[in-house]
Design a protein around this motif. Structure first.
Motif, PDB file in Angstrom:
ATOM      1  N   SER A  37      10.685 -41.007  -3.140  1.00  0.00           N
ATOM      2  CA  SER A  37      10.944 -41.926  -4.246  1.00  0.00           C
ATOM      3  C   SER A  37      11.956 -41.302  -5.183  1.00  0.00           C
ATOM      4  CB  SER A  37       9.651 -42.281  -4.974  1.00  0.00           C
ATOM      5  OG  SER A  37       8.962 -41.121  -5.363  1.00  0.00           O
ATOM      6  N   ARG A  39      15.597 -42.416  -7.995  1.00  0.00           N
ATOM      7  CA  ARG A  39      16.430 -43.397  -8.671  1.00  0.00           C
ATOM      8  C   ARG A  39      17.626 -43.756  -7.795  1.00  0.00           C
ATOM      9  NH1 ARG A  39      17.923 -41.653 -14.648  1.00  0.00           N
ATOM     10  NH2 ARG A  39      18.887 -40.053 -13.373  1.00  0.00           N
ATOM     11  N   ASP A  53      18.593 -40.452  -5.826  1.00  0.00           N
ATOM     12  CA  ASP A  53      18.360 -39.105  -6.339  1.00  0.00           C
ATOM     13  C   ASP A  53      16.865 -38.926  -6.481  1.00  0.00           C
ATOM     14  OD1 ASP A  53      20.864 -38.100  -6.499  1.00  0.00           O
ATOM     15  OD2 ASP A  53      21.154 -38.487  -8.633  1.00  0.00           O
ATOM     16  N   VAL A  75      11.121 -54.856  -0.997  1.00  0.00           N
ATOM     17  CA  VAL A  75      10.214 -55.579  -1.886  1.00  0.00           C
ATOM     18  C   VAL A  75      10.353 -55.090  -3.316  1.00  0.00           C
ATOM     19  CG1 VAL A  75       8.493 -56.085  -0.101  1.00  0.00           C
ATOM     20  CG2 VAL A  75       8.303 -53.986  -1.415  1.00  0.00           C
ATOM     21  N   SER A  77       7.985 -54.463  -6.433  1.00  0.00           N
ATOM     22  CA  SER A  77       6.559 -54.293  -6.707  1.00  0.00           C
ATOM     23  C   SER A  77       6.325 -54.331  -8.212  1.00  0.00           C
ATOM     24  CB  SER A  77       6.092 -52.956  -6.142  1.00  0.00           C
ATOM     25  OG  SER A  77       4.743 -52.736  -6.444  1.00  0.00           O
ATOM     26  N   ARG A  79       3.206 -54.923 -11.378  1.00  0.00           N
ATOM     27  CA  ARG A  79       1.775 -54.965 -11.649  1.00  0.00           C
ATOM     28  C   ARG A  79       1.289 -56.409 -11.635  1.00  0.00           C
ATOM     29  NH1 ARG A  79      -1.940 -51.362 -13.438  1.00  0.00           N
ATOM     30  NH2 ARG A  79      -0.477 -49.685 -13.898  1.00  0.00           N
ATOM     31  N   GLU A  92       3.713 -57.304  -4.322  1.00  0.00           N
ATOM     32  CA  GLU A  92       5.039 -57.067  -3.755  1.00  0.00           C
ATOM     33  C   GLU A  92       5.692 -58.383  -3.384  1.00  0.00           C
ATOM     34  OE1 GLU A  92       2.726 -54.535  -1.805  1.00  0.00           O
ATOM     35  OE2 GLU A  92       3.013 -53.420  -3.656  1.00  0.00           O
ATOM     36  N   VAL A  93       6.908 -58.547  -3.883  1.00  0.00           N
ATOM     37  CA  VAL A  93       7.664 -59.766  -3.603  1.00  0.00           C
ATOM     38  C   VAL A  93       8.901 -59.383  -2.787  1.00  0.00           C
ATOM     39  CG1 VAL A  93       8.893 -61.713  -4.646  1.00  0.00           C
ATOM     40  CG2 VAL A  93       6.869 -60.764  -5.780  1.00  0.00           C
ATOM     41  N   GLY A 103      20.035 -47.417 -10.645  1.00  0.00           N
ATOM     42  CA  GLY A 103      19.140 -47.240 -11.791  1.00  0.00           C
ATOM     43  C   GLY A 103      17.711 -47.618 -11.478  1.00  0.00           C
ATOM     44  N   PHE A 105      14.144 -47.526  -9.792  1.00  0.00           N
ATOM     45  CA  PHE A 105      13.317 -46.482  -9.189  1.00  0.00           C
ATOM     46  C   PHE A 105      12.697 -47.091  -7.940  1.00  0.00           C
ATOM     47  CE2 PHE A 105       9.634 -43.778  -8.527  1.00  0.00           C
ATOM     48  CZ  PHE A 105      10.132 -42.515  -8.806  1.00  0.00           C
ATOM     49  N   VAL A 107      10.663 -46.548  -4.016  1.00  0.00           N
ATOM     50  CA  VAL A 107       9.884 -45.774  -3.057  1.00  0.00           C
ATOM     51  C   VAL A 107      10.394 -46.178  -1.679  1.00  0.00           C
ATOM     52  CG1 VAL A 107       7.586 -45.346  -2.110  1.00  0.00           C
ATOM     53  CG2 VAL A 107       7.864 -45.778  -4.558  1.00  0.00           C
ATOM     54  N   MET A 123      10.955 -50.094  -1.701  1.00  0.00           N
ATOM     55  CA  MET A 123      10.126 -50.807  -2.673  1.00  0.00           C
ATOM     56  C   MET A 123      10.586 -50.430  -4.080  1.00  0.00           C
ATOM     57  SD  MET A 123       5.982 -50.990  -2.869  1.00  0.00           S
ATOM     58  CE  MET A 123       5.743 -49.225  -2.762  1.00  0.00           C
ATOM     59  N   THR A 125       9.952 -50.068  -7.712  1.00  0.00           N
ATOM     60  CA  THR A 125       8.736 -50.031  -8.536  1.00  0.00           C
ATOM     61  C   THR A 125       9.027 -49.945 -10.028  1.00  0.00           C
ATOM     62  OG1 THR A 125       8.555 -47.625  -8.317  1.00  0.00           O
ATOM     63  CG2 THR A 125       7.367 -48.960  -6.703  1.00  0.00           C
ATOM     64  N   LEU A 126      10.284 -49.722 -10.368  1.00  0.00           N
ATOM     65  CA  LEU A 126      10.640 -49.731 -11.798  1.00  0.00           C
ATOM     66  C   LEU A 126      12.081 -50.163 -11.935  1.00  0.00           C
ATOM     67  CD1 LEU A 126       9.649 -48.988 -14.726  1.00  0.00           C
ATOM     68  CD2 LEU A 126      10.812 -46.797 -14.383  1.00  0.00           C
ATOM     69  N   ARG A 128      15.160 -50.781 -14.723  1.00  0.00           N
ATOM     70  CA  ARG A 128      15.608 -50.532 -16.095  1.00  0.00           C
ATOM     71  C   ARG A 128      16.926 -51.231 -16.342  1.00  0.00           C
ATOM     72  NH1 ARG A 128      11.514 -50.047 -17.842  1.00  0.00           N
ATOM     73  NH2 ARG A 128      10.413 -48.278 -18.735  1.00  0.00           N
TER      74      ARG A 128
END
Lengths: 128, 199
Positions: A37, A39, A53, A75, A77, A79, A92-93, A103, A105, A107, A123, A125-126, A128
């Motif tokens: 995982s 960025r 990275d 996907v 992901s 919450r 997960e969409v 930029g 994040f 997995v 995936m 997961t974040l 920004r």
């Protein structure tokens, strides 16, 4: 004499089976997926490649270039506000590669194909 | 005669081995081994292991051992269940030092406040998520997150919250709240997060 011959052939067969099993096991281990995982640094839709990275073992920063495997899952992901299952606290969409941005994040699950990293799963997961 | 029997036995053995090998699990992700429970700091595991899913356990049961690959779940508009795990404002995150899973002194008061809420809501089930910063391998951090969730649970139980109300899960480094390579970001990601489900 005959018994000894039987014993020998049985032993040879057992050794052969063991060696064969070892090879198959080793090849299965060698192709096991690795999970990483980090960025996203760059996305190239034309070559279906991603550069991320990550800070891996011993807190060492490394740049990982990977290509999407055919049929790779991408996907987003997030919450789940209404999780029914503890294993699915995040939903997960499915997304496309064009939805992955530098930029983000991510997995990834990847397998080595020669010197190349092939990603089966990306995936996000974040964002920004 | 003996030779024929022996050969038949050998071939049977060979076929059995091939069947077993053929039925071997697909390249499977091995559950990360938790670091040695002898101290709060953990060390890098020697062999790389991968886990496809967060590790979950419901106290006092052991965590499940049959991970399955993450599969995207299409967004199906279903009505949410009436009672579910949800974030509760009163339950605050606690934070951990780098590569450690012991409860920090500054987390004690936060945990005490969380315990107060749990005691005043005795019917609520609690989910503790263990999270890590991005330093280290995914599998290592999955184990570390598990340790963090467990030590958090232990602290709650020591303060009188019933263990059978608590479930723990580790997301390792994979669900950060920020992604900058800075200590301030990493410190926010090293956390135990709480969800509650009111029965």
């Amino acid at each position: 004499m005959k018994d000894r011959k039987d014993l020998r052939s049985t032993s040879l067969l057992a050794v052969g089976v063991s060696i064969l099993s070892l090879f198959v096991w080793a090849s299965a281990v060698a192709t096991a997926a690795e999970r990483h995982s980090g960025r996203v640094v760059a996305v190239d839709a034309a070559t279906r490649t991603l550069v991320i990275d990550e800070i891996g073992a011993n807190a060492k920063e490394q740049r990982l270039r990977l290509r999407l495997a055919p049929g790779a899952q991408l996907v987003m992901s997030e919450r789940d506000e209404h999780p029914e299952d503890l294993q699915r606290a995040f939903k997960e969409v499915p997304i496309g590669l064009s939805d992955v941005n530098p930029g983000d994040f991510v997995v990834v699950e990847l397998v080595k194909a020669g010197k190349e990293n092939l990603a089966d799963l990306v995936m996000v997961t974040l964002r920004r | 005669m003996m030779c024929g029997k022996s050969r038949r036995a050998g071939f049977a053995l060979l076929i059995l081995a091939l069947i077993l090998v053929g039925c071997a699990k697909r390249p499977q992700l091995v559950q990360a081994q938790a670091p040695a429970p002898t101290g709060a700091a953990v060390t890098e595991p020697a062999a790389p292991v991968v886990s496809p899913q967060p590790s979950v356990s419901r106290a006092p049961e052991p965590p499940p051992t049959s991970p399955t690959p993450a599969v995207p779940t299409p967004a199906v508009p279903t009505p949410p269940p009436a009672k579910e795990f949800a974030e509760v404002v009163a339950l605050q995150d606690i934070y951990f030092d780098f590569d450690r899973y012991d409860i920090r002194p500054d987390a004690v008061s936060t945990l005490a406040a969380n315990v107060d809420w749990m005691k005043s809501n005795p019917g609520a089930l609690i989910l503790i998520e263990g999270h890590c910063d991005e330093r280290g391998t995914n599998e290592y951090n999955l184990a570390l997150g598990d340790r963090r969730a467990k030590s958090t649970m232990d602290s709650l139980v020591a303060q009188g919250v019933a263990a059978d109300r608590i479930t723990i899960i580790s997301y390792g480094e994979e669900r950060p709240v920020c992604a900058e390579h800075t200590e301030s970001c990493w410190s926010r990601n090293r956390r135990a997060h709480f969800l509650a489900k009111v029965r």
